[in-house]
Design an enzyme around this catalytic site. Structure first.
Site, mmCIF file in Angstrom:
data_model
loop_
_atom_site.group_PDB
_atom_site.id
_atom_site.type_symbol
_atom_site.label_atom_id
_atom_site.label_comp_id
_atom_site.label_asym_id
_atom_site.label_seq_id
_atom_site.Cartn_x
_atom_site.Cartn_y
_atom_site.Cartn_z
ATOM 1 N N ASP A 9 0.907 -1.451 0.114
ATOM 2 C CA ASP A 9 0.142 0.203 0.309
ATOM 3 C C ASP A 9 0.772 1.333 -0.111
ATOM 4 O O ASP A 9 1.536 1.650 1.167
ATOM 5 C CB ASP A 9 -0.649 -0.162 1.716
ATOM 6 C CG ASP A 9 -1.705 0.989 1.567
ATOM 7 O OD1 ASP A 9 -1.871 2.138 0.603
ATOM 8 O OD2 ASP A 9 -2.884 1.525 2.563
ATOM 9 N N ILE A 10 0.498 1.889 -1.351
ATOM 10 C CA ILE A 10 1.523 3.950 -0.844
ATOM 11 C C ILE A 10 1.362 4.822 -0.041
ATOM 12 O O ILE A 10 2.107 4.821 0.359
ATOM 13 C CB ILE A 10 1.468 3.901 -2.479
ATOM 14 C CG1 ILE A 10 2.931 4.528 -2.521
ATOM 15 C CG2 ILE A 10 0.347 5.173 -2.736
ATOM 16 C CD1 ILE A 10 3.155 5.625 -4.219
ATOM 17 N N GLY A 31 -8.663 4.558 -7.200
ATOM 18 C CA GLY A 31 -7.540 3.496 -7.336
ATOM 19 C C GLY A 31 -6.390 4.247 -6.709
ATOM 20 O O GLY A 31 -7.029 5.037 -5.443
ATOM 21 N N VAL A 32 -4.932 4.169 -7.301
ATOM 22 C CA VAL A 32 -4.060 4.692 -6.499
ATOM 23 C C VAL A 32 -4.609 6.467 -5.475
ATOM 24 O O VAL A 32 -4.566 6.550 -4.885
ATOM 25 C CB VAL A 32 -2.747 5.290 -6.848
ATOM 26 C CG1 VAL A 32 -2.127 5.734 -6.144
ATOM 27 C CG2 VAL A 32 -2.875 3.456 -6.657
ATOM 28 N N ASP A 33 -4.766 7.118 -6.606
ATOM 29 C CA ASP A 33 -5.662 8.074 -6.227
ATOM 30 C C ASP A 33 -6.572 8.565 -5.534
ATOM 31 O O ASP A 33 -6.253 9.299 -4.519
ATOM 32 C CB ASP A 33 -6.040 9.013 -7.896
ATOM 33 C CG ASP A 33 -6.332 10.385 -7.736
ATOM 34 O OD1 ASP A 33 -5.513 10.883 -6.970
ATOM 35 O OD2 ASP A 33 -7.155 11.252 -8.646
ATOM 36 N N TYR A 125 -5.987 3.003 -17.067
ATOM 37 C CA TYR A 125 -5.594 3.128 -18.250
ATOM 38 C C TYR A 125 -4.479 2.548 -18.676
ATOM 39 O O TYR A 125 -3.844 2.942 -19.734
ATOM 40 C CB TYR A 125 -3.955 4.509 -17.941
ATOM 41 C CG TYR A 125 -4.814 5.766 -17.478
ATOM 42 C CD1 TYR A 125 -6.126 6.087 -16.513
ATOM 43 C CD2 TYR A 125 -4.071 6.720 -17.198
ATOM 44 C CE1 TYR A 125 -6.582 7.069 -16.303
ATOM 45 C CE2 TYR A 125 -4.847 7.925 -16.716
ATOM 46 C CZ TYR A 125 -5.836 7.708 -15.889
ATOM 47 O OH TYR A 125 -6.809 9.576 -16.237
#
Length: 169
Positions: A9-10, A31-33, A125
Site C-alpha cells: 500500500d503506497i 485506484g491509487v488516487d 489506464y
C-alpha cells in the site's frame, strides 16, 4: 539513486514524498488516487482545489507533476502526476517516462531524499504491466534528471507484478 521494489500500500510508505497517479482534474478519483485522497484527508483536496483555481485551471497535463501537502499520510508531500492512457496505435511511452522524470524534478525542488512511486498508468489506464515497469525503471535507474532523491521505491500492487519488476531490475 537506490531503487527498491515493494509490494503493498503506497499510502503507508514512510518517505518524504509519495507520488500519486492522479487524473488531470487533481480532485481525486479511483485506484491509487482515491486511496491517497482518502487516507491523506481533506488537506490534499484543499490544496488541489487551490491549484485548479490558479495555474492549473484546465487541470494537470499528462506527464507533468505538481506537489501538495500529504495531509495525514506518513510523507511530507504528495507529488501528483497524470499518466497516459495506453494506446496500441500510438507510442505514448515518452509521456509515461515524463511522469517519473517530472516527479523526480519536483522532489528535487522540495529537497526530498526519499520517494515512493506507484506503477503509473498500469491500472485503469491499461498500460501493460511489464512495459510499465520497464518505463519506470528506465527513468529511475538511468535518470539524467538532477535530483536530491537518494532512495526511490516502486510500490507494486501485487506479488505477480513484483516478480516482473525483479526480473527487469
Amino acid at each position: 539513486m537506490r531503487v527498491e521494489l515493494v509490494t503493498g500500500d503506497i499510502t503507508v510508505q514512510e518517505v518524504d514524498a509519495i507520488v500519486n497517479a492522479a487524473n488531470s482534474s487533481l480532485l481525486g478519483g479511483g485506484g491509487v488516487d482515491g486511496a491517497i485522497h482518502r487516507r491523506g484527508g481533506p488537506a490534499i483536496l484543499d490544496e488541489c482545489r487551490a491549484l485548479r483555481a490558479g495555474h492549473y485551471g484546465r487541470g494537470l497535463a499528462v506527464g507533468e507533476a505538481v506537489a501538495t501537502t500529504a495531509g495525514r499520510l506518513p510523507a511530507r508531500w504528495v507529488i501528483h502526476t497524470v499518466g497516459p492512457v495506453f494506446s496500441a496505435r500510438e507510442d505514448r511511452s515518452p509521456l509515461l517516462r515524463n511522469c517519473y522524470a517530472n516527479s523526480l524534478r519536483v522532489a528535487a525542488e522540495l529537497g526530498a531524499r526519499s520517494i515512493a512511486f506507484p506503477l503509473v498508468s498500469s491500472g485503469v489506464y491499461r498500460w501493460p504491466k511489464e512495459d510499465a515497469v520497464a518505463q519506470a525503471l528506465a527513468v529511475l535507474r538511468g535518470s539524467d534528471v538532477p535530483t536530491t532523491v537518494e532512495d526511490a521505491r516502486l510500490v507494486l500492487f501485487d506479488d505477480a507484478t513484483r516478480v516482473i519488476a525483479q526480473r527487469l531490475l
